[in-house]
Design a protein around this motif. Structure first.
Motif, PDB file in Angstrom:
ATOM      1  N   THR A 138     -15.254  -8.837  31.786  1.00  0.00           N
ATOM      2  CA  THR A 138     -15.859  -8.819  30.555  1.00  0.00           C
ATOM      3  C   THR A 138     -15.939  -7.282  30.393  1.00  0.00           C
ATOM      4  OG1 THR A 138     -18.076  -8.825  31.267  1.00  0.00           O
ATOM      5  CG2 THR A 138     -16.951 -10.989  30.528  1.00  0.00           C
ATOM      6  N   TRP A 139     -15.662  -6.889  28.961  1.00  0.00           N
ATOM      7  CA  TRP A 139     -15.677  -5.417  28.614  1.00  0.00           C
ATOM      8  C   TRP A 139     -16.798  -5.500  27.369  1.00  0.00           C
ATOM      9  CZ3 TRP A 139     -11.888  -1.425  29.724  1.00  0.00           C
ATOM     10  CH2 TRP A 139     -12.365   0.060  29.367  1.00  0.00           C
ATOM     11  N   ASP A 140     -17.810  -4.847  27.761  1.00  0.00           N
ATOM     12  CA  ASP A 140     -19.084  -4.934  26.795  1.00  0.00           C
ATOM     13  C   ASP A 140     -19.390  -6.389  26.031  1.00  0.00           C
ATOM     14  OD1 ASP A 140     -21.184  -3.567  25.354  1.00  0.00           O
ATOM     15  OD2 ASP A 140     -19.827  -2.854  24.149  1.00  0.00           O
ATOM     16  N   GLY A 141     -19.352  -7.094  26.843  1.00  0.00           N
ATOM     17  CA  GLY A 141     -19.569  -8.667  26.501  1.00  0.00           C
ATOM     18  C   GLY A 141     -18.416  -9.249  25.903  1.00  0.00           C
ATOM     19  N   TRP A 156     -18.660 -12.563  44.707  1.00  0.00           N
ATOM     20  CA  TRP A 156     -18.603 -11.143  44.449  1.00  0.00           C
ATOM     21  C   TRP A 156     -18.877 -10.889  42.930  1.00  0.00           C
ATOM     22  CZ3 TRP A 156     -15.250  -7.591  41.868  1.00  0.00           C
ATOM     23  CH2 TRP A 156     -15.672  -6.479  41.941  1.00  0.00           C
ATOM     24  N   SER A 157     -19.536  -9.598  42.684  1.00  0.00           N
ATOM     25  CA  SER A 157     -19.740  -9.352  41.226  1.00  0.00           C
ATOM     26  C   SER A 157     -19.994  -7.759  41.237  1.00  0.00           C
ATOM     27  CB  SER A 157     -20.972  -9.902  40.512  1.00  0.00           C
ATOM     28  OG  SER A 157     -21.430  -9.308  39.455  1.00  0.00           O
ATOM     29  N   SER A 158     -19.291  -7.004  40.322  1.00  0.00           N
ATOM     30  CA  SER A 158     -19.503  -5.707  40.158  1.00  0.00           C
ATOM     31  C   SER A 158     -20.772  -5.184  39.738  1.00  0.00           C
ATOM     32  CB  SER A 158     -18.310  -5.108  39.395  1.00  0.00           C
ATOM     33  OG  SER A 158     -18.455  -5.591  38.060  1.00  0.00           O
ATOM     34  N   ALA A 159     -21.351  -6.186  39.077  1.00  0.00           N
ATOM     35  CA  ALA A 159     -22.604  -5.935  38.717  1.00  0.00           C
ATOM     36  C   ALA A 159     -23.910  -5.675  39.614  1.00  0.00           C
ATOM     37  CB  ALA A 159     -23.069  -6.954  37.364  1.00  0.00           C
ATOM     38  N   VAL A 213     -20.821  -1.280  31.379  1.00  0.00           N
ATOM     39  CA  VAL A 213     -20.086  -2.547  30.277  1.00  0.00           C
ATOM     40  C   VAL A 213     -19.111  -3.157  30.885  1.00  0.00           C
ATOM     41  CG1 VAL A 213     -21.256  -1.002  28.460  1.00  0.00           C
ATOM     42  CG2 VAL A 213     -18.953  -0.816  29.185  1.00  0.00           C
ATOM     43  N   ARG A 214     -18.693  -2.901  32.043  1.00  0.00           N
ATOM     44  CA  ARG A 214     -17.606  -3.557  32.602  1.00  0.00           C
ATOM     45  C   ARG A 214     -17.984  -4.502  33.884  1.00  0.00           C
ATOM     46  NH1 ARG A 214     -14.552  -0.032  34.849  1.00  0.00           N
ATOM     47  NH2 ARG A 214     -15.771   1.865  34.470  1.00  0.00           N
ATOM     48  N   VAL A 215     -17.837  -5.710  33.751  1.00  0.00           N
ATOM     49  CA  VAL A 215     -18.243  -6.767  34.612  1.00  0.00           C
ATOM     50  C   VAL A 215     -17.057  -7.534  35.354  1.00  0.00           C
ATOM     51  CG1 VAL A 215     -19.879  -8.222  35.281  1.00  0.00           C
ATOM     52  CG2 VAL A 215     -20.756  -6.501  33.711  1.00  0.00           C
ATOM     53  N   LEU A 216     -16.963  -7.393  36.517  1.00  0.00           N
ATOM     54  CA  LEU A 216     -16.150  -8.366  37.216  1.00  0.00           C
ATOM     55  C   LEU A 216     -16.690  -9.286  38.062  1.00  0.00           C
ATOM     56  CD1 LEU A 216     -13.360  -5.684  37.906  1.00  0.00           C
ATOM     57  CD2 LEU A 216     -12.960  -7.370  36.333  1.00  0.00           C
ATOM     58  N   LEU A 259      -8.427  -4.457  40.336  1.00  0.00           N
ATOM     59  CA  LEU A 259      -8.495  -5.028  39.311  1.00  0.00           C
ATOM     60  C   LEU A 259      -8.587  -4.239  37.890  1.00  0.00           C
ATOM     61  CD1 LEU A 259     -11.373  -7.677  40.539  1.00  0.00           C
ATOM     62  CD2 LEU A 259      -8.543  -7.799  40.788  1.00  0.00           C
ATOM     63  N   VAL A 260      -7.927  -4.527  36.916  1.00  0.00           N
ATOM     64  CA  VAL A 260      -7.454  -3.660  35.829  1.00  0.00           C
ATOM     65  C   VAL A 260      -8.167  -4.329  34.712  1.00  0.00           C
ATOM     66  CG1 VAL A 260      -6.093  -2.202  34.557  1.00  0.00           C
ATOM     67  CG2 VAL A 260      -5.519  -2.580  36.709  1.00  0.00           C
TER      68      VAL A 260
END
Length: 227
Positions: A212-215, A158-161, A144-147, A124-125
């Motif tokens: 999201t990237w930094d919100g 699933w969550s990268s956070a 700051v990058r959340v998938l 995932l990019v």
């Protein structure tokens, strides 16, 4: 000889002497004129032979310009300390850019395929772009990058956070239109808060990925997992 010194004729001797004097004077004048003419020609030839050689102004100008342009280490002529005409101006120092605002960022989410077979893990990019007209800085650390991945019912699987730790802050400066991309691989396993190990894999089916990237949110994508 006696007739030369003692003229003989019907006229008196004075007349003959005057005639002879006129002839002699005429011969002398002719001789002087001839001598002056020869001298003038000789002087003109000498002056032409000995005079300085004239230089073609165009040749002199061309030679001088070529030497200035091609001679290594040549110093431009002119007033000392003056900037030569047409020379490049020294670059000015670049001031530090401020942080990018949410309005100046565009985030996109992509992946290589829409369907992944058995054992294939999606990459995932997330890509962030500075859409403003001025440079700005953006945080690029993983924190700051959340998938997130949700199943067909909308439940999060699933969550990268869940397994991210907030490390050192990392920022990049982006020029107008410049982008940064980061890739995260989803192992097709479920995740929970606290990042416990041994989580089961998800079932085959259709899943929605949000990022999201930094919100700043990207448009979601849909994946099909088979096998």
């Amino acid at each position: 000889m006696s007739s030369v010194l003692h003229p003989v004729g019907p006229e008196d001797k004075g007349t003959y002497w005057r005639r002879r004097l006129v002839v002699v004077l005429a011969l002398v004048v002719v001789a002087v004129l001839v001598a002056l003419g020869v001298r003038a020609l000789t002087t003109s030839d000498d002056a032409q032979a000995q005079g300085p050689t004239k230089l073609d102004p165009s040749t002199v100008a061309t030679t001088g310009a070529t030497a200035d342009a091609t001679t290594p280490g040549a110093t431009p002529t002119g007033t000392p300390g003056a900037t030569p005409s047409g020379s490049a101006t020294a670059p000015t120092a670049t001031t530090a850019a401020g942080a990018c605002s949410d309005q100046s960022l565009a985030v996109t989410l992509t992946t290589a395929a829409t369907t992944y077979g058995p054992g294939k893990a999606p990459n995932l990019v997330l890509t962030v772009e500075n859409t403003s007209q001025t440079p700005c800085t953006v945080e690029t650390s993983s924190a700051v990058r959340v998938l997130t991945v949700t199943d067909a019912s909308g439940a999060q699987v699933w969550s990268s956070a869940h397994c991210q730790t907030r490390g050192e802050s990392v920022t990049d400066q982006l020029a107008p239109g410049q982008t940064r991309s980061k890739t995260t691989t989803w192992s097709r396993q479920r995740s929970e808060a606290g990042c416990p190990t041994g989580q089961p894999a998800v079932e085959p089916g259709t899943y929605t990925v949000n990022g999201t990237w930094d919100g700043v949110a990207a448009a979601p994508i849909t994946l099909a997992l088979t096998g």
